[in-house]
Design an enzyme around this catalytic site. Structure first.
Site, mmCIF file in Angstrom:
data_model
loop_
_atom_site.group_PDB
_atom_site.id
_atom_site.type_symbol
_atom_site.label_atom_id
_atom_site.label_comp_id
_atom_site.label_asym_id
_atom_site.label_seq_id
_atom_site.Cartn_x
_atom_site.Cartn_y
_atom_site.Cartn_z
ATOM 1 N N TYR A 62 0.799 -1.312 -0.076
ATOM 2 C CA TYR A 62 -0.003 -0.010 -0.139
ATOM 3 C C TYR A 62 0.917 1.245 -0.112
ATOM 4 O O TYR A 62 1.905 1.532 0.721
ATOM 5 C CB TYR A 62 -0.915 -0.063 1.203
ATOM 6 C CG TYR A 62 -1.892 -1.102 0.995
ATOM 7 C CD1 TYR A 62 -2.457 -1.809 0.033
ATOM 8 C CD2 TYR A 62 -2.980 -1.123 2.259
ATOM 9 C CE1 TYR A 62 -3.437 -2.710 -0.060
ATOM 10 C CE2 TYR A 62 -4.104 -1.702 2.034
ATOM 11 C CZ TYR A 62 -4.395 -2.717 0.982
ATOM 12 O OH TYR A 62 -5.392 -3.602 1.033
HETATM 13 N N1 LIG Z 1 -7.298 -8.036 0.145
HETATM 14 C C1 LIG Z 1 -7.676 -7.256 -0.587
HETATM 15 O O1 LIG Z 1 -7.070 -7.862 -1.647
HETATM 16 C C2 LIG Z 1 -8.022 -5.946 -0.381
HETATM 17 C C3 LIG Z 1 -8.647 -5.447 -1.489
HETATM 18 C C4 LIG Z 1 -9.099 -4.099 -1.424
HETATM 19 C C5 LIG Z 1 -9.323 -3.519 -0.015
HETATM 20 N N2 LIG Z 1 -8.861 -4.247 0.817
HETATM 21 C C6 LIG Z 1 -8.838 -3.756 2.123
HETATM 22 O O2 LIG Z 1 -10.548 -3.399 2.510
HETATM 23 C C7 LIG Z 1 -10.528 -2.102 2.932
HETATM 24 C C8 LIG Z 1 -11.700 -1.384 2.769
HETATM 25 O O3 LIG Z 1 -11.954 -1.302 1.049
HETATM 26 P P1 LIG Z 1 -11.845 -0.348 0.312
HETATM 27 O O4 LIG Z 1 -11.054 0.811 0.961
HETATM 28 O O5 LIG Z 1 -11.488 -0.847 -1.002
HETATM 29 O O6 LIG Z 1 -13.211 0.137 -0.024
HETATM 30 P P2 LIG Z 1 -14.531 0.451 0.853
HETATM 31 O O7 LIG Z 1 -14.440 0.165 2.334
HETATM 32 O O8 LIG Z 1 -15.852 0.262 0.066
HETATM 33 O O9 LIG Z 1 -14.878 2.182 0.415
HETATM 34 C C9 LIG Z 1 -14.017 2.930 1.073
HETATM 35 C C10 LIG Z 1 -14.222 4.306 0.627
HETATM 36 O O10 LIG Z 1 -15.454 4.593 0.448
HETATM 37 C C11 LIG Z 1 -15.564 6.054 0.709
HETATM 38 N N3 LIG Z 1 -16.195 6.252 2.125
HETATM 39 C C12 LIG Z 1 -15.886 5.329 3.112
HETATM 40 N N4 LIG Z 1 -17.157 5.762 4.208
HETATM 41 C C13 LIG Z 1 -18.004 6.613 3.723
HETATM 42 C C14 LIG Z 1 -18.899 7.306 4.360
HETATM 43 N N5 LIG Z 1 -19.295 7.005 5.520
HETATM 44 N N6 LIG Z 1 -19.549 8.202 3.446
HETATM 45 C C15 LIG Z 1 -19.175 8.698 2.218
HETATM 46 N N7 LIG Z 1 -18.102 8.046 1.781
HETATM 47 C C16 LIG Z 1 -17.219 6.981 2.524
HETATM 48 C C17 LIG Z 1 -14.240 6.815 0.837
HETATM 49 O O11 LIG Z 1 -13.862 7.122 -0.377
HETATM 50 P P3 LIG Z 1 -14.175 8.361 -1.193
HETATM 51 O O12 LIG Z 1 -14.425 9.493 -0.116
HETATM 52 O O13 LIG Z 1 -13.115 8.683 -2.172
HETATM 53 O O14 LIG Z 1 -15.301 8.093 -1.974
HETATM 54 C C18 LIG Z 1 -13.621 5.351 1.225
HETATM 55 O O15 LIG Z 1 -11.959 5.420 0.886
HETATM 56 C C19 LIG Z 1 -9.365 -1.533 2.289
HETATM 57 O O16 LIG Z 1 -8.875 -0.004 2.679
HETATM 58 C C20 LIG Z 1 -8.153 -2.415 2.534
HETATM 59 O O17 LIG Z 1 -7.618 -2.286 3.755
HETATM 60 C C21 LIG Z 1 -8.379 -5.518 0.587
#
Ligand SMILES: NC(=O)c1ccc[n+]([C@@H]2O[C@H](COP(=O)([O-])OP(=O)(O)OC[C@H]3O[C@@H](n4cnc5c(N)ncnc54)[C@H](OP(=O)(O)O)[C@@H]3O)[C@@H](O)[C@H]2O)c1
Length: 331
Positions: A62
């Site tokens: 990351y």
């Molecule tokens: N194992 C793997 O291969 C893998 C892959 C992907 C992710 N992950 C892990 O999973 C975690 C979470 O997934 P993700 O970050 O991909 O996506 P997510 O949790 O589905 O979406 C996060 C994004 O949504 C927006 N957001 C979050 N809370 C909000 C709210 N209350 N109101 C409005 N917008 C909001 C923010 O972006 P904006 O403000 O820019 O819209 C935030 O960065 C990652 O951070 C990572 O640690 C793991």
């Protein structure tokens, strides 16, 4: 040697109901990060821990460009500075990448130690993705190195990511022969992405093997918050491109989520996260500022009814579009 779930040592870490994802912390390309956000991210960390959201997910891959490792470094800084409720429960979980040049058992252990030095601690080391879909011969050594971290007492738990049930059983057997429990498995799981949980029965296999399931991207990269719609500005870059493709096909799902949330006096994000919790998983929503973290933590302390779950499940199953699957996800 035949090992059953009953004869295997149990994981010593119980995950909280919800965690916090930190992929965006250090990622300019996809998530528009810049260093001026760091003060706000520290507030996110502090607020999460104080409210029982003590699991933080990161990865040694990351951070973009010069910022590689930034997410781990920030977590190290914030966790060392934190003083307040639940301090002892903080759990930093990193994912060690299966880079094509990371080939030996020792390289994997060294990667774990490097993450540990960036964070000042390492509680759970996870295999970021299986190599089964392209270099199956690479995986065994990396898994052995991951298990060594546990064997040598360098981590409290080991976990996996992007494994399907068949491959998970294979790793479980390999670890079980060394007496090593798998603490957690994380896969993409949300109302927008039910494969491989629903289609492959992955949750049932995790339950059988005593593995806790983590739901990553539980907000569909932000789509399930409802802030991105047909007529609203999209994020820059790849995420915007993807959202433009998905939004027309997922409108009925977003409408249904909005209605269920409104009846509950909750936000769409809180409802989408509560759905993950009701499915028995630990969602790790990413949060880029304190407002998002506060809102997401409002997913705790209540439960959607069976009727509401059924309505959301049905609408999700009938959706024209789903989130794209991780290319490394195995069956
Ligand atoms: N194992 C793997 O291969 C893998 C892959 C992907 C992710 N992950 C892990 O999973 C975690 C979470 O997934 P993700 O970050 O991909 O996506 P997510 O949790 O589905 O979406 C996060 C994004 O949504 C927006 N957001 C979050 N809370 C909000 C709210 N209350 N109101 C409005 N917008 C909001 C923010 O972006 P904006 O403000 O820019 O819209 C935030 O960065 C990652 O951070 C990572 O640690 C793991």
């Amino acid at each position: 040697m035949t090992v059953t779930a009953d004869t295997l040592p149990k994981p010593t870490i119980t995950l909280p109901e919800m965690g916090c994802g930190t992929w965006a912390w250090g990622n300019r390309l996809l998530w528009d990060y810049d260093e001026s956000m760091d003060g706000g991210l520290q507030q996110v960390f502090n607020y999460c821990v104080a409210n029982g959201v003590t699991l933080f997910d990161t990865g040694d891959s990351y951070g973009t460009g010069k910022l590689k490792g930034q997410s781990e470094k920030l977590l190290g800084k914030f966790s060392q500075a934190y003083q307040g409720p639940n301090q002892a429960a903080i759990c930093l979980a990193t994912k060690l990448a299966a880079y094509p040049w990371r080939l030996t058992r020792n390289m994997m252990t060294q990667a774990g130690l490097a993450s540990q030095s960036r964070m000042g601690r390492l509680d759970i080391a996870q295999m970021h993705w299986p190599t089964a879909n392209y270099f199956p011969w690479q995986e065994g050594a990396l898994l052995d190195g991951l298990a060594d971290l546990y064997d040598q007492g360098l981590v409290k738990g080991v976990g996996l990511s992007n494994y399907g049930p068949k491959r998970l059983r294979w790793v479980h057997q390999r670890f079980a022969e060394r007496g090593i429990p798998i603490t957690s498995l994380q896969v993409q799981y949300s109302l927008l992405s039910t494969f491989p949980v629903t289609e492959l029965g992955l949750k049932e296999v995790c339950d059988e093997l005593g593995i806790q399931m983590i739901a990553y991207s539980p907000l569909g990269l932000g789509l399930l918050t409802g802030k991105y719609g047909a007529d609203t500005p999209k994020p820059k870059g790849l995420r915007g491109l993807l959202f433009r493709q998905l939004i027309p096909g997922i409108q009925p799902l977003l409408d249904c989520l909005r209605e269920v949330a409104a009846e509950r006096d909750k936000t769409m994000a809180q409802t989408a996260l509560n759905w993950c919790i009701c499915k028995g998983t630990t969602p790790i929503p990413g949060a880029k500022n304190l407002d998002q973290a506060k809102q997401n933590i409002g997913a705790l302390g209540w439960r959607l009814s069976p009727g509401e779950m059924e309505e959301l499940d049905r609408t999700a199953a009938n959706s024209d579009k789903q989130m794209v699957q991780n290319i490394f996800q195995t069956r």
